[in-house]
Design an enzyme around this catalytic site. Structure first.
Site, PDB file in Angstrom:
ATOM      1  N   ASP A 109      87.904  13.099  -6.517  1.00  0.00           N
ATOM      2  CA  ASP A 109      87.166  14.304  -6.877  1.00  0.00           C
ATOM      3  C   ASP A 109      86.505  14.827  -5.600  1.00  0.00           C
ATOM      4  OD1 ASP A 109      85.756  16.209  -8.531  1.00  0.00           O
ATOM      5  OD2 ASP A 109      85.902  14.744 -10.146  1.00  0.00           O
ATOM      6  N   ASP A 210      86.234  20.244  -7.470  1.00  0.00           N
ATOM      7  CA  ASP A 210      85.173  20.678  -8.374  1.00  0.00           C
ATOM      8  C   ASP A 210      84.816  22.158  -8.145  1.00  0.00           C
ATOM      9  OD1 ASP A 210      83.115  19.486 -10.268  1.00  0.00           O
ATOM     10  OD2 ASP A 210      81.792  20.482  -8.831  1.00  0.00           O
ATOM     11  N   GLU A 266      89.484  23.020  -9.978  1.00  0.00           N
ATOM     12  CA  GLU A 266      88.771  23.366 -11.210  1.00  0.00           C
ATOM     13  C   GLU A 266      88.300  24.797 -11.031  1.00  0.00           C
ATOM     14  OE1 GLU A 266      85.018  21.959 -13.961  1.00  0.00           O
ATOM     15  OE2 GLU A 266      84.808  22.143 -11.807  1.00  0.00           O
ATOM     16  N   HIS A 339      85.692  15.003 -18.731  1.00  0.00           N
ATOM     17  CA  HIS A 339      84.320  14.497 -18.839  1.00  0.00           C
ATOM     18  C   HIS A 339      83.310  15.596 -19.174  1.00  0.00           C
ATOM     19  CE1 HIS A 339      84.685  16.254 -14.948  1.00  0.00           C
ATOM     20  NE2 HIS A 339      83.373  16.196 -14.784  1.00  0.00           N
ATOM     21  N   ASP A 340      83.756  16.841 -19.237  1.00  0.00           N
ATOM     22  CA  ASP A 340      82.855  17.949 -19.562  1.00  0.00           C
ATOM     23  C   ASP A 340      83.090  18.500 -20.970  1.00  0.00           C
ATOM     24  OD1 ASP A 340      81.690  17.962 -17.021  1.00  0.00           O
ATOM     25  OD2 ASP A 340      83.187  19.354 -16.227  1.00  0.00           O
TER      26      ASP A 340
END
Ligand code: NOJ
Length: 570
Positions: A109, A210, A266, A339-340
């Site tokens: 990440d 991210d 993302e 995870h969101d």
């Protein structure tokens, strides 16, 4: 040798990341090896054979870098060190080697829209206006005794924080402890590229980037349209900002193009037109992007706190648009969970004992038969569900806790309603420990877990799933295997059938003389389905399904949440 796949309207180069299935690990909640209640790198190494058994090709590791954990590692204070709670750099190297030995790749990440406010760059930056690191971040004077503009942060409140020391404000699109980096400063870009290169030299296989669509801001900082919480929407001035493609092309030239990597951006606020640039098949930016349109159908982008159900007609329309319009131009990523997001069965399936596994398999089928690279979020392969959180104290997520205080505090949402919304939508639903077995704490830790374990672990856990051939786990294993066997799953063209049907999601895939028919019932209703004209039962072979059905019929009565896939040679 990677030969191009040819079909009527495009030539698509074959690459490993197009043919891969990615598994996302949220390290804090995956497996704790030392009993401190927090998952760690050695815990991941211990479970590498489990992932091999599942058959995935790539692990995307949520952040493991040094961090004060204001946002569970998405606030990084040192990009070249491992967070103490997760272990050491030696542990990391061992994990990387264990993955590579098994043919599993590791994607890191990369969180570079912002750092932690405890990162040495920011510690310097806030010291004085003439500090060499001042321009690493975005500082502005206030306006009329208030913040420089009306932008609200993603986690509530203003996106600007006043800093007494120099009497100026810094921008933080997320929490106050996540100041935004100034990508317009060439030194920042050099630092980031150097750090990325350092990880590539270590032998990693890619980056999940991210909120990368937010790195370039409109430097005139205009006020945004006022949102529900009274703050302005920064979206139009930040998402896909003025120089984002320029900076990503520079990153590609200086780092990415030197290695064989999977890169996924993302991209909040990404449109089809923008995605064609980010993930263009010429490869001068990224491999693919995460788009959010299908996740935002229940109110996500404008206001996520509700209990709305996603309309299947809209879901099909949205996903089909991405499938069709990127085909031959850019590469799709496929996901229901991360995870969101809350757990997919609780959102799009059915959590009752009768249909939990059936609906999990149906959702998996629908996604994995599409065009693009599929992502599995830890626990999805077990059919994990949302969590019966009782009180606010059960939550750990900064977004959820801040939202509760903001909306209940200002009287906009009654406390009871907000608790229900959190239970339905909170990111913590995805963050409770992976359920390994039916022993205490689901076998995740011998200590006290940092967040509660879902009490359904006695029923839903990896040990049980692996003891039973018809489990969700083995269904995922089969889906992954099929993708390796049939090129049409990876490269075929997609076509939606029955766009107006409110229960059925039916589509075909086509590559040269091969065709697939994917039939998914998103409802509890039994539904009649007639084969489309060119499909004849005698020419169809069964690939996978979640009930006992194998034979196709001209008219089929689909069971609740049924999924079935057929193949034919033209
Ligand atoms: C997106 C990440 O997925 C999320 O978990 C995080 O809170 C924000 N970016 C800020 O880094």
């Amino acid at each position: 040798m990677h030969l191009p796949v040819q079909n009527e309207d495009n030539v698509m180069e074959k690459t490993w990341w197009k043919e891969s299935v990615v598994y996302q690990i949220y390290p804090r909640s995956f497996n704790d090896s030392n009993g401190d209640g927090i998952g760690d790198l050695n815990g991941i190494t211990e479970k590498m054979d489990y992932l091999k058994e599942l058959g995935i090709d790539v692990i995307w590791l949520s952040p493991v870098y040094e961090s004060p954990n204001d946002d569970n590692g998405y606030d990084i204070s040192n990009y070249r060190e491992i967070m103490n709670e997760f272990g050491t750099m030696e542990d990391y190297d061992r994990m990387l080697a264990a993955a590579h030995e098994r043919g599993i790749k590791i994607v890191m990440d990369l969180v570079v829209n912002h750092t932690s406010d405890e990162h040495p760059w920011f510690v310097e930056s806030r010291k004085s206006k003439d500090n060499p690191y001042r321009d690493y971040y975005i500082w502005k004077d206030g306006k009329d005794g208030d913040a420089p503009n009306n932008w609200g942060s993603c986690f509530g409140g203003s996106a600007w924080k006043y800093d007494e020391k120099t009497d100026m404000y810094f921008l933080h699109l997320f929490s106050q402890k996540q100041p935004d980096l100034n990508w317009d400063n060439p030194k920042v870009r050099e630092e980031v590229f150097d750090m990325m290169d350092w990880w590539c030299q270590k032998g990693i296989d890619g980056f999940r980037m991210d909120v990368i669509s937010m790195i370039s801001k409109d430097r005139t900082f205009p006020d945004g349209r006022i949102k529900e919480n009274g703050y302005g929407d920064f979206g139009p001035f930040v998402h896909n900002g003025p120089h984002v493609h320029e900076y990503l092309q520079e990153m590609n030239q200086k780092v990415l193009s030197k290695y064989s990597l999977l890169t996924v951006g993302e991209c909040a606020g990404v449109t089809i037109e923008e995605a064609k640039k980010y993930a263009n098949l010429e490869g001068n930016e990224l491999s693919m992007v995460f788009q959010f349109e299908h996740m935002d159908l229940d109110g996500g982008e404008s206001f996520k706190w509700n209990e709305r159900k996603i309309s299947i007609v809209e879901l099909k329309e949205t996903l089909s648009k991405w499938q069709n319009e990127l085909y031959g131009k850019a590469w799709n990523s496929l996901y229901w969970c991360n995870h969101d997001q809350p757990r997919m069965i609780s959102r799009l399936g059915n959590t009752s004992r009768e249909y939990r596994e059936i609906s999990a398999k149906m959702l998996a089928t629908c996604l994995h038969m599409m065009q693009g690279t599929p992502y599995i979020y830890q626990g999805e392969e077990l059919g994990m569900t949302n969590v019966p959180f009782e009180t606010l104290d059960d939550f750990r997520d900064i977004e959820s806790i801040d939202a509760y205080h903001e909306y209940v505090g200002n009287g906009q949402i009654p406390a009871e309603d907000m608790m229900r919304f959190l239970r339905y939508k909170s990111r913590d639903n995805a963050r409770t420990p992976l359920q390994w077995d039916d022993s205490e704490n689901a076998g995740f830790t011998s200590g006290t877990p940092w967040i509660m374990v879902n009490p359904n672990y006695t029923e839903i856990n990896a040990k049980e799933q692996m003891s039973r051939a018809d489990s969700v786990f083995y269904y995922y294993q089969k889906l992954i295997r099929l993708r390796k066997e049939y090129e049409v799953i990876v490269y075929g063209k997609y076509e939606l059938l029955l766009p107006e049907d409110k229960d059925l999601y039916v589509y075909t895939r086509e590559l040269e003389d091969e065709k697939l028919l994917v039939i998914c019932n998103f409802s509890e209703n039994r539904r009649m389905f007639e084969l489309p004209a060119e499909w004849k039962p005698e020419n169809m072979t069964h690939l996978i399904g979640n009930y006992g059905r194998t034979e196709a019929e001209y008219r089929m009565e689909l069971k609740p949440y049924e999924a079935v896939v057929y193949r034919m040679k033209k």
